[in-house]
Enzyme design. Sequence first.
Site, mmCIF file in Angstrom:
data_model
loop_
_atom_site.group_PDB
_atom_site.id
_atom_site.type_symbol
_atom_site.label_atom_id
_atom_site.label_comp_id
_atom_site.label_asym_id
_atom_site.label_seq_id
_atom_site.Cartn_x
_atom_site.Cartn_y
_atom_site.Cartn_z
ATOM 1 C CE LYS A 179 -6.899 -3.337 21.862
ATOM 2 N NZ LYS A 179 -7.517 -2.978 23.117
ATOM 3 C CD GLU B 24 -1.234 -0.104 3.690
ATOM 4 O OE1 GLU B 24 -1.842 0.956 3.885
ATOM 5 O OE2 GLU B 24 -1.369 -1.125 4.379
ATOM 6 C CG HIS C 281 -2.918 -7.109 10.127
ATOM 7 N ND1 HIS C 281 -1.669 -6.825 9.601
ATOM 8 C CD2 HIS C 281 -3.490 -5.901 10.390
ATOM 9 C CE1 HIS C 281 -1.516 -5.511 9.532
ATOM 10 N NE2 HIS C 281 -2.608 -4.924 10.017
ATOM 11 C CB CYS D 96 -2.583 -4.621 6.257
ATOM 12 S SG CYS D 96 -1.952 -3.158 7.040
ATOM 13 C CB THR E 54 1.116 1.626 15.415
ATOM 14 O OG1 THR E 54 0.479 2.680 14.659
ATOM 15 C CG2 THR E 54 0.536 1.627 16.808
ATOM 16 C CB SER F 53 -8.784 1.297 12.628
ATOM 17 O OG SER F 53 -7.831 1.310 13.673
ATOM 18 C CG ASN G 13 1.325 -2.230 10.868
ATOM 19 O OD1 ASN G 13 1.416 -3.266 10.221
ATOM 20 N ND2 ASN G 13 0.235 -1.480 10.867
ATOM 21 C CB SER H 195 -7.597 -0.240 6.913
ATOM 22 O OG SER H 195 -7.306 -0.417 8.274
HETATM 23 P P1 HMG Z 1 -4.131 5.993 21.544
HETATM 24 O O1 HMG Z 1 -5.495 6.565 21.565
HETATM 25 O O2 HMG Z 1 -3.017 6.973 21.650
HETATM 26 O O3 HMG Z 1 -3.918 4.951 22.681
HETATM 27 O O4 HMG Z 1 -3.913 5.197 20.201
HETATM 28 P P2 HMG Z 1 -4.931 4.420 23.814
HETATM 29 O O5 HMG Z 1 -5.261 5.516 24.727
HETATM 30 O O6 HMG Z 1 -6.048 3.644 23.179
HETATM 31 O O7 HMG Z 1 -3.945 3.423 24.557
HETATM 32 C C1 HMG Z 1 -3.486 2.261 23.909
HETATM 33 C C2 HMG Z 1 -3.438 1.151 24.952
HETATM 34 O O8 HMG Z 1 -2.436 1.495 25.926
HETATM 35 C C3 HMG Z 1 -4.745 0.959 25.728
HETATM 36 O O9 HMG Z 1 -4.849 -0.429 25.974
HETATM 37 C C4 HMG Z 1 -4.476 1.714 27.025
HETATM 38 O O10 HMG Z 1 -5.256 1.244 28.121
HETATM 39 C C5 HMG Z 1 -2.998 1.411 27.239
HETATM 40 P P3 HMG Z 1 -6.267 -1.194 25.718
HETATM 41 O O11 HMG Z 1 -7.265 -0.503 26.580
HETATM 42 O O12 HMG Z 1 -6.556 -1.003 24.256
HETATM 43 O O13 HMG Z 1 -5.970 -2.592 26.077
HETATM 44 N N1 HMG Z 1 -2.279 2.388 28.079
HETATM 45 C C6 HMG Z 1 -1.348 2.031 28.970
HETATM 46 N N2 HMG Z 1 -0.886 0.831 29.359
HETATM 47 C C7 HMG Z 1 0.106 0.816 30.320
HETATM 48 N N3 HMG Z 1 0.585 1.957 30.911
HETATM 49 C C8 HMG Z 1 0.136 3.175 30.551
HETATM 50 C C9 HMG Z 1 -0.879 3.252 29.548
HETATM 51 N N4 HMG Z 1 -1.540 4.279 28.952
HETATM 52 C C10 HMG Z 1 -2.401 3.722 28.058
HETATM 53 N N5 HMG Z 1 0.633 4.263 31.113
HETATM 54 C C11 HMG Z 1 -4.170 3.498 18.560
HETATM 55 C C12 HMG Z 1 -3.869 3.798 20.017
HETATM 56 C C13 HMG Z 1 -3.954 2.032 18.265
HETATM 57 C C14 HMG Z 1 -5.633 3.860 18.243
HETATM 58 C C15 HMG Z 1 -3.217 4.383 17.677
HETATM 59 O O14 HMG Z 1 -1.894 3.978 17.876
HETATM 60 C C16 HMG Z 1 -3.518 4.334 16.195
HETATM 61 O O15 HMG Z 1 -4.340 5.075 15.684
HETATM 62 N N6 HMG Z 1 -2.796 3.430 15.418
HETATM 63 C C17 HMG Z 1 -2.998 3.310 13.989
HETATM 64 C C18 HMG Z 1 -4.239 2.514 13.637
HETATM 65 C C19 HMG Z 1 -4.106 1.044 14.004
HETATM 66 O O16 HMG Z 1 -3.037 0.508 14.215
HETATM 67 N N7 HMG Z 1 -5.268 0.314 14.001
HETATM 68 C C20 HMG Z 1 -5.296 -1.101 14.299
HETATM 69 C C21 HMG Z 1 -6.481 -1.820 13.645
HETATM 70 S S1 HMG Z 1 -6.622 -1.433 11.916
HETATM 71 C C22 HMG Z 1 -5.349 -2.366 11.152
HETATM 72 O O17 HMG Z 1 -4.797 -3.245 11.747
HETATM 73 C C23 HMG Z 1 -4.978 -2.000 9.747
HETATM 74 C C24 HMG Z 1 -3.664 -1.246 9.622
HETATM 75 O O18 HMG Z 1 -2.569 -2.126 9.799
HETATM 76 C C25 HMG Z 1 -3.579 -0.538 8.259
HETATM 77 C C26 HMG Z 1 -3.817 -1.334 6.989
HETATM 78 O O19 HMG Z 1 -4.668 -2.217 6.887
HETATM 79 O O20 HMG Z 1 -3.152 -0.975 6.035
HETATM 80 C C27 HMG Z 1 -3.545 -0.144 10.629
#
Ligand code: HMG
Length: 410
Positions: free
Chosen positions: A251, A85, A242, A117, A160, A210, A296, A329
């Site tokens: 998850k 991609e 993935h 992906c 990520t 996502s 990733n 995605s």
């Molecule tokens: P965010 O909002 O900054 O993070 O973004 P958060 O607040 O959701 O925290 C992440 C985790 O850390 C949570 O755990 C928190 O509790 C924990 P969860 O509740 O989910 O189990 N946390 C802590 N743990 C320990 N100590 C602490 C602490 N603080 C928080 N102090 C997000 C996270 C993944 C949304 C962001 O990184 C993002 O937007 N990433 C890009 C999108 C992505 O990866 N999506 C995944 C699914 S889609 C996919 O896989 C396709 C993709 O690969 C693309 C494609 O297909 O081409 C992305």
Amino acid sequence: MKDSAPVGIDALAFAGPAGFVDLAELARARDTDPAKFTKGLGQHRMAIAGPCEDTVTMAVEAGAEALRTFAVDPDEIGTLIVGTETGVDHSKPVAVYAHELLGLSERCRTFETKHACYGAMAGLTASMDWIASGRARGRKALVIASDIASYGLGTPGEPTQGAGAVAMVVSDQPRLLEIRPSSIGDYTRQVMDFWRPLYSKHALADGHYSIECYLDALSGARMDAVGDRGDLLQQLSACLYHVPFVKMAFKAHQRELEMELGRTIRRSEAQEWAQLTESYEHLCAPWLKLNAEIGNIYTGSLFLSLIDLLRQAGKQLAGRDISLFSYGSGCGATYCLGQIGTEVGAWQTVIDPSESLASRRRLSIPEYEALVRAAEKADRTERLNPADFGLSGGLYYTGTRNDRRHYERG
Ligand code: HMG
């Protein structure tokens, strides 16, 4: 349904960039608790590609390594597919650059697949169909997943990121993993969870949404693959997903177990939570080490986890069944079952990329930021000298002159 003949992955190799960022260091620079990245997301490092390392160079390095280590003659390759991609041209496929640089025969069908992906899984299943149809006439396919995941400095997606390529030879005598066509289930739904507009180098993501889309796609693809079976996890020796970040695999595994149990698993219910963590520790966690070190790599992430499994436990799991889930995605997904080759132990050491990972250079945060900025301008830079970025001994992109990309070994 019975599968007519075996088909699957016959060779595997990984290649990635020379630099990485430590995520605890990145967290400190972004005024964030390092545990959020290392425990909350499960990531320790992310591979960073500089201006001379692109989707083509990584694809070629991985492809050459797969052909060399598994002694596959380039003339045996009748189809080359690059899933990406993050291609280098709106029209010209990465695959045709790779075709020349890998020295493949002109008697070869060559194309690029794009669906976030999911592109490499699309390529893998298309090449399996090519073989099963009889059109391959004894030849093999080379499918390469190659990507640079980039979200922009300071965004929630920044920890990520990652970069790398996984090359797979697909054949009717698969030494590493036989995939059962009758076990393949698919899912598609138009969603705006993650995308990259034509004008942007960086991906845009509705991050939390996502995650929901990914889990819905897992439910849909698994249902299409194996229906509402409640006993599948007991039959499997590993579940590969993935992996945009390691915690996502947890998850995903939770969703699979919930589907089998027919109810939601809550942390407050100690017994079911313990069942989930035990199942995750047994079936998933051991094979996520490379993902935690590399980040990733989009199309290649699932297959990086497969490399991790085979390099650590190939011999011990020979002949056993595993599941694979690919998500892209947008969105598209496939769930399928595979059987690890009985002679896989012989290849365990050669597919292990630990040595090359150990020689990567740790980038300071200012170095990383400077590299990202230089990479953003690379497509319009006339001359790039790999040595200026501490690179030598590989294939590199050396600039665009007269509107043509140049690749040189240096
Ligand atoms: P965010 O909002 O900054 O993070 O973004 P958060 O607040 O959701 O925290 C992440 C985790 O850390 C949570 O755990 C928190 O509790 C924990 P969860 O509740 O989910 O189990 N946390 C802590 N743990 C320990 N100590 C602490 C602490 N603080 C928080 N102090 C997000 C996270 C993944 C949304 C962001 O990184 C993002 O937007 N990433 C890009 C999108 C992505 O990866 N999506 C995944 C699914 S889609 C996919 O896989 C396709 C993709 O690969 C693309 C494609 O297909 O081409 C992305």
